[in-house]
Design an enzyme around this catalytic site. Structure first.
Site, PDB file in Angstrom:
ATOM      1  N   CYS A  21       0.829  -1.197   0.000  1.00  0.00           N
ATOM      2  CA  CYS A  21       0.000   0.000   0.000  1.00  0.00           C
ATOM      3  C   CYS A  21       0.872   1.260   0.000  1.00  0.00           C
ATOM      4  O   CYS A  21       1.711   1.433   0.876  1.00  0.00           O
ATOM      5  CB  CYS A  21      -0.893  -0.032   1.248  1.00  0.00           C
ATOM      6  SG  CYS A  21      -1.686   1.546   1.588  1.00  0.00           S
ATOM      7  N   TYR A  76      -5.283   5.714  -8.977  1.00  0.00           N
ATOM      8  CA  TYR A  76      -6.495   4.976  -8.566  1.00  0.00           C
ATOM      9  C   TYR A  76      -7.719   5.485  -9.316  1.00  0.00           C
ATOM     10  O   TYR A  76      -8.615   4.722  -9.666  1.00  0.00           O
ATOM     11  CB  TYR A  76      -6.721   5.113  -7.045  1.00  0.00           C
ATOM     12  CG  TYR A  76      -5.747   4.293  -6.218  1.00  0.00           C
ATOM     13  CD1 TYR A  76      -6.075   2.998  -5.825  1.00  0.00           C
ATOM     14  CD2 TYR A  76      -4.517   4.807  -5.843  1.00  0.00           C
ATOM     15  CE1 TYR A  76      -5.200   2.246  -5.071  1.00  0.00           C
ATOM     16  CE2 TYR A  76      -3.628   4.056  -5.088  1.00  0.00           C
ATOM     17  CZ  TYR A  76      -3.965   2.778  -4.704  1.00  0.00           C
ATOM     18  OH  TYR A  76      -3.093   2.025  -3.967  1.00  0.00           O
TER      19      TYR A  76
HETATM   20  N1  GSH Z   1      -6.378   7.987   3.657  1.00  0.00           N
HETATM   21  C1  GSH Z   1      -5.770   6.782   3.904  1.00  0.00           C
HETATM   22  C2  GSH Z   1      -5.956   5.804   2.749  1.00  0.00           C
HETATM   23  C3  GSH Z   1      -5.438   4.448   3.065  1.00  0.00           C
HETATM   24  C4  GSH Z   1      -5.947   3.391   2.077  1.00  0.00           C
HETATM   25  O1  GSH Z   1      -6.843   3.657   1.260  1.00  0.00           O
HETATM   26  N2  GSH Z   1      -5.375   2.189   2.137  1.00  0.00           N
HETATM   27  C5  GSH Z   1      -5.839   1.096   1.282  1.00  0.00           C
HETATM   28  C6  GSH Z   1      -4.686   0.289   0.762  1.00  0.00           C
HETATM   29  S1  GSH Z   1      -3.696   1.033  -0.462  1.00  0.00           S
HETATM   30  C7  GSH Z   1      -6.655   0.115   2.084  1.00  0.00           C
HETATM   31  O2  GSH Z   1      -6.252  -0.281   3.157  1.00  0.00           O
HETATM   32  N3  GSH Z   1      -7.802  -0.316   1.546  1.00  0.00           N
HETATM   33  C8  GSH Z   1      -8.639  -1.282   2.181  1.00  0.00           C
HETATM   34  C9  GSH Z   1     -10.006  -1.297   1.575  1.00  0.00           C
HETATM   35  O3  GSH Z   1     -10.252  -0.494   0.675  1.00  0.00           O
HETATM   36  O4  GSH Z   1     -10.813  -2.098   2.011  1.00  0.00           O
HETATM   37  C10 GSH Z   1      -4.296   7.059   4.164  1.00  0.00           C
HETATM   38  O5  GSH Z   1      -3.640   7.745   3.380  1.00  0.00           O
HETATM   39  O6  GSH Z   1      -3.820   6.612   5.197  1.00  0.00           O
END
Ligand code: GSH
Length: 341
Positions: A40, A197
């Protein structure tokens, strides 16, 4: 996750406490734990910051398996898939659709809470948002999530743990450059970090076209800026570089093919290419790059985009290290010399 224009919309993070400033969460060695995925880009900026500051012995780290799994496998009505912990000696995972075999290389299980899923941490924290993202900064004392917004975690690691850091003088958000850094983040986040994205998860052509146009306009802008200065916000390494780097290092391997960001590869642009090499070779930043996790995560976790979880070959080659290309010499020192002359 997309609106009626077919545009990808990222949800805001829900936990926003600040270690050091919030009296419930004083900075302490050994009290906090960081849950990440090497894949990530948001979580990885935190890991890079942790290494750069020399905080490995102060804040613990757990690293999920790259392939999302069903997080309530025994409940037929709950189809959520998400980040899952594993030990390197566990058997391989297959994709949520049951394809492929992906070993848990370079994973670090959760020895703090014994969680099997990142979702468990949110449930322990009595979360109701229904979104289980990494990074998670966890407080072992109150058994709760302190913060799950990478931009804020990066800043806390930069400034709040200095009494315990091996590199307390390293400041990636220096006062003199804050305006410049904020200015860069303001266009890099929507058009590049989140821009890839927005390309990959768009479900209507017009939404993709718009994101694609904005992405490459911003990458052209980076290429131009980086012809004049070594780093993106000036002549010194800052958090703006950490943030930009995370997208660039994933670009040629994953985004070009998976998110359809195929106008050019980063390695075709001389300034961007050498900039990525420069950052990759900066101790701490390269250490947090795990190309096996990066490729495996994206290509095996979203059945909607890649049902059979077949992972393309390409630059990293069969060992999946992805490091050869970026370890080659770069020309960025010369730029610093020119500017200092
Ligand atoms: N705003 C958050 C975004 C984090 C994020 O979107 N992480 C993704 C992975 S790249 C995630 O864990 N997604 C899990 C999901 O969508 O269920 C940050 O920058 O910390």
């Amino acid at each position: 996750m997309e609106n009626d224009k077919g545009e990808f919309k990222r949800k805001d993070s829900t936990y926003r406490s600040w270690i050091g400033k919030d009296k419930d969460f004083p900075a302490e060695a050994g009290r906090y734990h960081l849950y990440i995925s090497w894949a990530c880009p948001w979580a990885n900026r935190c890991a890079a910051m942790l290494y750069l500051k020399g905080l490995e012995d102060v804040i613990g780290l757990s690293v999920t398996h790259p392939t999302w799994q069903r997080t309530k496998p025994n409940d037929p009505n709950d189809e959520h898939t998400g980040w899952t912990f594993a030990s390197p000696d566990d058997p391989p995972f297959s994709s949520p659709t049951g394809f492929g075999s992906f070993p848990p290389k370079e994973c670090v299980p959760d020895t703090v809470n014994g969680a099997k899923y990142v979702r468990d941490l949110y449930e322990m924290s009595k979360d109701t948002s229904g979104k289980y993202t990494v990074p998670v900064l966890w407080d072992k004392k109150t058994k709760t999530i302190v913060n799950n917004e990478s931009a804020e975690i990066v800043r806390m690691l930069n400034s709040e743990f200095n009494p315990f850091a091996k590199n307390p003088d390293l400041d990636l958000y220096p006062e003199a450059l804050q305006k410049e850094i904020d200015g860069v983040n303001e266009w890099v986040y929507p058009t590049i970090n989140n821009g890839v994205y927005r390309c990959g998860f768009a479900v209507k052509q017009a939404a993709y076209d718009e994101a694609f146009k904005e992405l490459f306009a911003s990458l052209d802008r980076c290429e131009e800026i980086l012809g004049k200065q070594r780093y993106i916000a000036g002549n010194q390494l800052t958090e703006a570089d950490l943030r930009l780097f995370q997208t660039l290092i994933r670009f040629d391997e994953v985004y070009v093919v998976y998110f359809k960001t195929n106008k050019y590869f980063i390695r075709e642009k001389p300034n961007l290419k050498n900039y990525v090499r420069d950052l990759f070779q900066t101790p701490g930043i390269g250490k947090a790059v795990h190309m096996y996790h990066i490729k495996t995560h994206y290509l095996t976790s979203h059945p909607r985009l890649n049902y059979y979880a077949v992972v393309p070959g390409g630059e990293t080659g069969p060992d999946g290290s992805g490091k050869g290309w970026w370890s080659e010499p770069h020309d960025r020192d010369a730029l610093t010399d020119k500017l200092n002359a």
